[in-house]
Write a protein that holds these residues in place. Structure first.
Motif, PDB file in Angstrom:
ATOM      1  N   GLY A  98       1.353   0.648  -2.595  1.00 52.89           N
ATOM      2  CA  GLY A  98       2.587   0.001  -2.169  1.00 52.89           C
ATOM      3  C   GLY A  98       2.554  -0.692  -0.837  1.00 52.89           C
ATOM      4  O   GLY A  98       3.611  -1.005  -0.283  1.00 52.89           O
ATOM      5  N   MET A  99       1.384  -0.993  -0.274  1.00 50.62           N
ATOM      6  CA  MET A  99       1.327  -1.687   1.010  1.00 50.62           C
ATOM      7  C   MET A  99       1.796  -3.139   0.837  1.00 50.62           C
ATOM      8  O   MET A  99       1.312  -3.862  -0.025  1.00 50.62           O
ATOM      9  CB  MET A  99      -0.087  -1.669   1.572  1.00 50.62           C
ATOM     10  CG  MET A  99      -0.587  -0.311   2.010  1.00 50.62           C
ATOM     11  SD  MET A  99       0.217   0.352   3.484  1.00 50.62           S
ATOM     12  CE  MET A  99      -0.442  -0.722   4.771  1.00 50.62           C
ATOM     13  N   THR A 100       2.714  -3.561   1.678  1.00 54.12           N
ATOM     14  CA  THR A 100       3.244  -4.923   1.658  1.00 54.12           C
ATOM     15  C   THR A 100       2.678  -5.703   2.848  1.00 54.12           C
ATOM     16  O   THR A 100       2.180  -5.108   3.813  1.00 54.12           O
ATOM     17  CB  THR A 100       4.768  -4.918   1.751  1.00 54.12           C
ATOM     18  OG1 THR A 100       5.138  -4.411   3.054  1.00 54.12           O
ATOM     19  CG2 THR A 100       5.391  -4.051   0.670  1.00 54.12           C
ATOM     20  N   PRO A 101       2.742  -7.043   2.811  1.00 48.10           N
ATOM     21  CA  PRO A 101       2.303  -7.803   3.984  1.00 48.10           C
ATOM     22  C   PRO A 101       3.001  -7.373   5.269  1.00 48.10           C
ATOM     23  O   PRO A 101       2.383  -7.335   6.336  1.00 48.10           O
ATOM     24  CB  PRO A 101       2.630  -9.247   3.591  1.00 48.10           C
ATOM     25  CG  PRO A 101       2.500  -9.262   2.105  1.00 48.10           C
ATOM     26  CD  PRO A 101       3.044  -7.933   1.659  1.00 48.10           C
ATOM     27  N   GLN A 111       4.023  -4.410   5.988  1.00 47.91           N
ATOM     28  CA  GLN A 111       3.436  -3.143   6.423  1.00 47.91           C
ATOM     29  C   GLN A 111       2.033  -3.339   6.970  1.00 47.91           C
ATOM     30  O   GLN A 111       1.624  -2.626   7.891  1.00 47.91           O
ATOM     31  CB  GLN A 111       3.451  -2.156   5.257  1.00 47.91           C
ATOM     32  CG  GLN A 111       4.864  -1.680   4.925  1.00 47.91           C
ATOM     33  CD  GLN A 111       4.966  -0.994   3.583  1.00 47.91           C
ATOM     34  OE1 GLN A 111       4.069  -1.070   2.749  1.00 47.91           O
ATOM     35  NE2 GLN A 111       6.087  -0.316   3.363  1.00 47.91           N
ATOM     36  N   TRP A 112       1.291  -4.303   6.424  1.00 46.55           N
ATOM     37  CA  TRP A 112      -0.002  -4.623   7.014  1.00 46.55           C
ATOM     38  C   TRP A 112       0.171  -5.211   8.416  1.00 46.55           C
ATOM     39  O   TRP A 112      -0.609  -4.918   9.322  1.00 46.55           O
ATOM     40  CB  TRP A 112      -0.775  -5.592   6.121  1.00 46.55           C
ATOM     41  CG  TRP A 112      -1.445  -4.931   4.955  1.00 46.55           C
ATOM     42  CD1 TRP A 112      -1.210  -5.169   3.625  1.00 46.55           C
ATOM     43  CD2 TRP A 112      -2.450  -3.910   5.001  1.00 46.55           C
ATOM     44  NE1 TRP A 112      -2.009  -4.367   2.845  1.00 46.55           N
ATOM     45  CE2 TRP A 112      -2.785  -3.594   3.663  1.00 46.55           C
ATOM     46  CE3 TRP A 112      -3.101  -3.241   6.036  1.00 46.55           C
ATOM     47  CZ2 TRP A 112      -3.741  -2.626   3.347  1.00 46.55           C
ATOM     48  CZ3 TRP A 112      -4.050  -2.282   5.725  1.00 46.55           C
ATOM     49  CH2 TRP A 112      -4.370  -1.985   4.396  1.00 46.55           C
ATOM     50  N   GLY A 156      -4.410  -7.689  -0.043  1.00 50.45           N
ATOM     51  CA  GLY A 156      -2.991  -8.032  -0.041  1.00 50.45           C
ATOM     52  C   GLY A 156      -2.381  -8.149   1.338  1.00 50.45           C
ATOM     53  O   GLY A 156      -1.189  -7.918   1.521  1.00 50.45           O
ATOM     54  N   SER A 166      -0.210 -11.586   0.935  1.00 49.23           N
ATOM     55  CA  SER A 166       0.640 -11.824  -0.229  1.00 49.23           C
ATOM     56  C   SER A 166       0.585 -10.619  -1.153  1.00 49.23           C
ATOM     57  O   SER A 166      -0.285  -9.773  -1.035  1.00 49.23           O
ATOM     58  CB  SER A 166       0.178 -13.074  -0.975  1.00 49.23           C
ATOM     59  OG  SER A 166      -1.140 -12.895  -1.478  1.00 49.23           O
TER      60      SER A 166
END
Length: 496
Positions: free
Chosen positions: A458-461, A463-464, A493, A496
């Protein structure tokens, strides 16, 4: 060599691996064989020194990784015959809106596999580059080795030990590629003294996402060097690396110290790290043999060459362990270097190797150990480790020198690993992943970071961006400069 000779070599290498492709059909989104080459929609492939393979068997090999959670099928695999092959394919991908990613495909001779955990090296619908095309050891001197990025640390260690040398810091599990480990960091037992494996890399040859072959180091194109090392393959493909070496000892004396008190364990870990009496230092936690509670353990090693020998009384002075539980073992250094090999075989024999691996790798600020570790142990059932184990090992953050390795903002942090090996057919794999995510979010609230190789769903941009923190603008700017069309390594990811 002329184009006709290149094409003939390409054709001959392709026989037996499926129909030889000659170009990309942008209309159908498929590779075209010679029979369909006359279509105006087909963009001819450039001549290659290696091969571009599209057989189902090959694509299957490059569709999965060791984590076992993400299956992402490429549409072709490049077996590069030269650095220029990478240049050609990167430029071809740019012109045809394709993606490219390197796949280490390391391991043993019988088991070649990607050792990412969450599709990190995957390139769905794109071109996967087999790093084994760069598996040559070019030179070894008293101070450095120059190697292809596809050389495994196992191969490198075998070659350097034959000359009485070793990389000062490398991973404990050695069947990983130099380029892959240099792209993420690389933890092992000598990190407290020397830093990460990626800190041992002093120069690289790369192919950027703009199709340029460039050399970079801390003094030559330092911005590119710092964007590639620990940069997860976002701006360039590593093809060659210059790695630091030191003289190897002949033997190592290993001590396992056990504690029931977490505070005393942490006190001794940090004392020993500052004192520097041991070369190897790690640790972890495990259940006591009678299952009455948890041991917190310190594993330390003293490197030596006879006639010199360890002074055990001096080495163990001032520590607060349960001395009756002390374990001491002496090893030939070469045997110690390859110590994980028997364990790997045991995992394979027991059926644990081929299943999913919900491994979690976290970086805990030293000030939060007394909060985070009890929290983990309150949630973790010993059965959830399966045939795996844990790591809880300190390091000095100042020794991690490359900017894209995200670390806690404290002088000392701990690598906290849950290296779970569930039994075959375990029905609770999704529960492990949910627990990984829960542990990660708790750690973030405490100022910790993740190590980017693990299985955290579930890592999102966004969160990165939170993960990289102040280094995020540098990563974004480097991506725009060196991979302007965004063709490299989509699997993480980040964007994106």
């Amino acid at each position: 060599m002329g184009s006709s000779a290149h094409s003939r070599r390409n054709l001959l290498k392709g026989i037996g691996a499926g129909a030889v492709v000659v170009g990309w059909n942008a209309v159908t989104g498929t590779w075209a064989t010679a029979e369909a080459a006359a279509s105006p929609a087909v963009v001819p492939l450039p001549p290659l020194d290696g091969t571009l393979e599209t057989s189902s068997a090959v694509l299957d090999e490059f569709s999965k990784d060791w984590g076992g959670f993400v299956t992402a099928r490429p549409k072709a695999v490049l077996r590069p015959g030269s650095v220029q092959d990478v240049v050609r394919i990167v430029n071809y991908a740019r012109a045809n809106c394709l993606k490219v990613s390197v796949n280490g495909q390391s391991g043993t001779a019988d088991d070649q596999e990607s050792h990412s955990f969450w599709g990190n090296a995957s390139v769905p619908g794109g071109i996967s580059i087999d790093a084994k095309g760069f598996s040559k050891i070019h030179s070894i001197t008293a101070t450095h080795a120059v190697v292809g990025a596809g050389v495994s640390l196992h191969q490198l260690s075998a070659a350097t030990l034959d000359r009485g040398l070793i990389v000062p810091s490398q991973t404990d599990y050695l069947r990983l590629s130099v380029g892959g480990v240099g792209s993420v960091g690389g933890f092992g037992g000598t990190v407290p003294k020397y830093g990460l494996f990626s800190d041992m890399i002093e120069e690289i040859e790369v192919v950027t996402g703009a199709g340029q072959v460039l050399t970079a180091s801390p003094s030559v194109r330092p911005d590119l060097f710092n964007a590639v090392i620990n940069g997860a393959g976002q701006v360039a493909v590593i093809t060659k690396a210059k790695v630091r070496l030191m003289k190897a000892p002949q033997r190592v004396r290993m001590f396992t110290l056990s504690y029931t008190d977490l505070a005393k364990w942490q006190q001794d870990q940090e004392f020993l790290m500052r004192d520097g009496r041991f070369t190897h230092q790690g640790g972890g936690f495990s259940r006591k043999p009678d299952n009455s509670g948890w041991w917190y353990q310190i594993e330390v090693g003293y490197y030596y060459t006879p006639p010199g020998s360890p002074n055990e009384t001096a080495l163990l002075a001032g520590l607060h362990d349960e001395r009756s539980a002390l374990q001491v073992h002496d090893h030939l250094f070469r045997d110690w270097t390859f110590r994980v090999d028997p364990g790997e075989q045991a995992w394979k024999d027991g059926g644990f190797w081929d299943g999913p691996h919900p491994w979690l790798h976290l970086l805990v600020p030293a000030s939060k150990i007394q909060t985070f570790v009890p929290y983990v142990l309150s949630e973790l059932q010993v059965e959830q480790l399966g045939a795996g184990f844990t790591i809880l090992s300190p390091f000095q953050t100042a020794k991690v020198t490359r900017p894209l390795f995200a670390k806690p903002n404290e002088p000392v942090a701990y690598l906290c690993d849950l290296l779970r090996m569930p039994p075959p057919g375990d029905p609770d794999i999704q529960a492990y992943l949910a627990q990984n995510r829960k542990f990660y979010e708790k750690l973030v609230s405490l100022g910790g970071k993740r190590y980017i190789i693990g299985a955290v769903p579930g890592m999102t941009p966004a969160q990165w961006q939170r993960h990289f923190g102040a280094a995020w603008p540098f990563l974004v700017a480097s991506k725009r400069r060196y991979d302007p069309d965004g063709v490299l390594t989509p699997g993480q990811g980040f964007f994106s």
